[in-house]
Every structure is written in structure tokens, then in C-alpha cells.
Design an enzyme around this catalytic site. Sequence first.
Site, PDB file in Angstrom:
ATOM      1  N   HIS A   1       3.719   6.484  -6.823  1.00  9.36           N
ATOM      2  CA  HIS A   1       2.862   7.542  -7.381  1.00  9.36           C
ATOM      3  C   HIS A   1       3.586   8.882  -7.244  1.00  9.36           C
ATOM      4  CE1 HIS A   1      -1.490   9.377  -7.499  1.00  9.36           C
ATOM      5  NE2 HIS A   1      -0.726   9.800  -8.489  1.00  9.36           N
TER       6      HIS A   1
ATOM      7  N   HIS B   1       0.835  -1.204   0.000  1.00  2.85           N
ATOM      8  CA  HIS B   1       0.000   0.000   0.000  1.00  2.85           C
ATOM      9  C   HIS B   1       0.874   1.261   0.000  1.00  2.85           C
ATOM     10  CE1 HIS B   1      -3.686   2.319   1.276  1.00  2.85           C
ATOM     11  NE2 HIS B   1      -2.745   3.124   1.744  1.00  2.85           N
ATOM     12  N   GLU B   2       1.791   1.329   0.948  1.00  9.07           N
ATOM     13  CA  GLU B   2       2.616   2.531   1.070  1.00  9.07           C
ATOM     14  C   GLU B   2       3.577   2.691  -0.108  1.00  9.07           C
ATOM     15  OE1 GLU B   2       1.722   4.692   3.005  1.00  9.07           O
ATOM     16  OE2 GLU B   2       0.517   3.556   4.437  1.00  9.07           O
TER      17      GLU B   2
ATOM     18  N   HIS C   1       1.755   4.444  -2.845  1.00 19.23           N
ATOM     19  CA  HIS C   1       1.860   5.896  -2.644  1.00 19.23           C
ATOM     20  C   HIS C   1       3.225   6.410  -3.096  1.00 19.23           C
ATOM     21  CE1 HIS C   1      -1.832   6.666  -0.509  1.00 19.23           C
ATOM     22  NE2 HIS C   1      -1.537   5.887   0.503  1.00 19.23           N
TER      23      HIS C   1
END
Length: 599
Positions: A397, A390-391, A394
Site C-alpha cells: 500500500h 498482513h505487514e 501495508h
Amino acid sequence: MDENKILTRSEISEEYKWDLTDLYESDEAWLEALKSAEGMIEKTASFRGRIMESADTLLEFLKYDDECTIDLNRLACYSFRKHDEDSTVAKYQDFESRTMNLVTRLGAASAFVAPEIIAADDKTLEKFYAEKPELLVYKRSLDKIRLQREHTLSNAEEAIMASAGNIEAVPSDAFEMLTTADLKFPPVVDKDGKELPLTNGNYVTYLESSDRDIRKQAFDKLYHTYEQYKNTLATLYFGEVKQRMFIASSRKYPSALDAALSRNEVPTSVYHNLIDAVHKNMSYMHKYMKLRKKLLGVDELHMYDVYVPIVDEAKVKVGYEQAKSEILDAMKILGKDYTDMLEEGFNNRWIDVYENTGKRSGAYSAGARPHPYVLLNHKDTLDSEFTLVHEMGHALHSYLSMKNQPVCTSDYVIFVAEVASTCNEALLMQYLLGKTTDKSERAYLINYFLEQFRTTLYRQTMFAEFELLTNEMAERGETLTADALCELYHKLNVEYYGEDMVVDREIDFEWSRVPHFYYNFYVFQYATGFSAAIALSQRIIKEGEPAVKDYLKFLSSGSSADPISLLKIAGVDMNSPEPVAQALELFGKLIDELDELLG
């Protein structure tokens, strides 16, 4: 690592700590940079009253503003990361405070910018673009400022609002200090009488325990501790809400929600539609709780029973190295360039992996140059593997946006922030489901996927509804007392979890430990982002390269367009209720599959 032992910072191997020397070689180098950055204030102020006098002056200012953004981001990243390593270290409390002071003073010095840009007429800007085509790089940013005409104040008023920045942060800063540095919890005692430390960071690990007594102890002891501070925590939250109301009123917004969503060009209808869509599909959540109660074989399902995997014998231990390997395999669907960036982050210490005493709880990714930083409190669990993927979603991105966009549009807005991270989670889940041949393991993974729906779509929407209702209470002139907040939070839990759940009184205090309630209407975007990510992951799996190309273009777009348009690039229309409806429909199908597998 022994998950029950909380190490000091010095006891953790360097390879599992982020490397902040990529920002500054030492604390002394940071202090020198901070001292040099003081010059930003005077130079920025020197443009007052003249940034629109010519195309050359406007371009000069915007380029200098880019330089300030880069330097300030680096200063802030270093000081915030050092503080989060161990929030009890006074030196880094001071570093963070000095950074915020500089940010506030620079904000006050640049308060004239928006009013002067807004005051210019359209013909002047068009003339500037023609004279200096380099200004077109900034057109998107300038247009966003000019859209705020009716909410922008006079120069003097803007300076006052900017100076209030330090005051606005007090409730959230005090909340963080209380909950991460000062609050101590009684230990959990296992069946052999051994005392196990309880922290905000390891709390969920206890809730995943197959030992129900351990779960109940952790649940009771954590929330009974928070209950002792309920009035202080209610006052802090009310302070947060009141400062939002002040800003919204001062800037002539009809509500704090309008003010918060306006910054990201997201209509408030998206917020309300999410809550309405979830309410219309609440039966799926109730169905899941009924199945969970049946599969756990309990007479009563309690709030401390909702994290434990239903298929205990399939619970797997996932070490950090294994998690990295599986994530790299799962992300191959996004192409070699993407996995190369992942490996760069894994191998070059972008990540602070394990919990240590005083370390900030939870996890996050912080965009920065030359690369992002990721904070974890990793446990050897499937949940921590998904937190890592998940991180890193980020992080990449941010990395792609900063590599492909000019400074002024390199920072994506919050509304799209959770899409990349959650798409990564969905792709990892599909990968893990695809490679398992064991029935009980598949059931376990489906249970985990169901928990993502529960915690990300339903629970975050419940948080969003609580935040909305409490802000509306305050806007009606009601006081947000601890009792009022507990009563509302209890009612929402009853509504969301249904009749098969015993809503223990301890859960009434959960609002007091949720840091995202200080993030100004942030949490709803977890749910909308999750819905968009489910749609994107399904498209990537079905269509392959064309969908991947669109998705990577989206990841590289920063804030070069409004968020609704950016998601359309990737193939998702968030103006439509379909992404939320499709996600909830999938949730229902997964419940049925799990029931069939374990029936």
C-alpha cells in the site's frame, strides 16, 4: 530455527535481516546527513511571513517542504529501524533521540505555515492556482490545512505547541523502554523441568501450546510481572491521556477523540457506531466461547485457553520460506504486477524476520523511500504467516502510493491503513480453505479465521472502548489509577467474553502491556479496516478483474481524497453500517460451520 532460543543479532543470517544500506551506507553517512539536515531549520524559517506573498513563493516553499519530508523520512527510518533492531544499544537510542529532536525543532520552525495559509482568502489562492498551475498538485493538502481554521492557533502559540513535541512523546517512549528493554519475565518450565525463556515476543506462542500448564504458566508469569509495575504503567498511561486532553483543549476540540479523528477526516460517529454494532452482535462472541469450551473439553474456559487451536491434530508448522511461497500463490488473484512487487520485497531484504535479544516486539511496516521496511518476530506458525501477509499488505500500500502520488499526498491516513493488510489476510485464508481437502485441516483454518474475528473485530473494539472510556473518565476529572483501570478492563472482558469464560484476575493487567493505547485512538481502525477488507476480498473473489482494478486504484491513491471517498473507489461505503454487520454475520456462519464439522 529453535523457537525457544532467543538469538543475538549477530547470530542471525544476513538474508533474514533488513538491508538499511538502501537508506544510508553506514552510520557515518547517516550522521553526515543529519548534520546537513540541520540547514532545514534555518531555510524553513526564512519563509516566515512571506509564503503567501506570491504564487512563486508559495510554490517554492511547497517544493522545498517536499524535499524536507523525503530527507527527514529517510533519516527517521534509518534511526528508528536501527533502534528497533536492539533497543538496548545506547548508540541507536541516541540516534533516535537526535532524530526526534530535529523533528521537533523543524516543527517549531515551520509552525507559521498553517496560520499563514489559513489567513489567506480564497480569492488569493484561486489567483495563485491560475498563475501557477503547478500549485494544483498541492490543492488537496492546502484545502486540508484550511479546514483546520478554528483549530489553528497564532504563530507564537503554534511554535510553543510544536516545541512541546518531545514532551508529548515521553509517556510512550518510557512505556516502550520499560516493556521492551527493562522488563524481564521468569522462564516457563516444561514437563521435563527445562526452563524456556518468556518474552513479550514469544508469549502468544506459549498460549498456542497444547500443554495447558505451559499456557497457564506463561499467562500467570507475564501478568504477575506486569502487576509489579502497575502503578508506574498506570501513571505513564494517564500521562498519555492528559497530553491528549491538553492538545484537544488547546486546539478547541470538544474531546480528545474529536481531535484525533479530525486529522483523518473521520467523523466520531464511525467510532461510536462500531462499538454499538459490536454490542448488538455480542451474542456471536458468546456463542463462539461456548463452542470453544465444548470443543476443548474443559470444565472451565480460562483466558489462557483462547489462543490454542481447537483442532490440535491439524496444527501445522509453517516455516518462513513456505509462508512466502503460499502468500505469492494466494495473491495471484491481484495480478502479476502485485506479486512481482511482493517478490521484490521478499528477495531484496525489506524484511527483518526473526526475534533477537533486545529487538522490538510485535510487527509493523514502515513506509519509506526507496521502499518500505517490515519488522517481524517470526515463529514457524500459521499466525506468523498471516502476520507476514498482513505487514506486506501495508508495505505494498505504501509502495504503490509513493510510486503513484506526489510527495504531498503519498502518505495514506490511518483510517484506511488496515484495509490493505487485512484484505491480504482474508485472501490468504480463502486460498488456504480452497486448497484443503482434509476435514480436520478445514476445521483448523476456520478456527483460525474465527480467531481473526475475535482478535481483530471484537478484541480491538474492546480496546477501542477501553480507550474511549478511560479518556472520558479523565475528561470528567477522574484519576486513572491502576485499580480503576483494572476494574474497567475486567468489566469489559466479562461483557465481551460472556458467561462461559472465567475472566481470570491476571487479565485485568492486560491494558498495561498494549502499546496501541499510546497511539491516540488508533485501534478502532483495525476493526473498521477488517470489516472493509472482508467486503473487498469477497468482491475481488466474486468479480475478478474489475474489482482488482478498483482495489489497486485505491492502493495507489495515498491521501488524494478523504478516506471515506477513497474506500468508495474500492467499492466499500463506510458511511454505512453494512460492512461491520456483514462481517459479524459471516462470523456467525463460520461458528455454525465449525460446530457442524466437529459435531
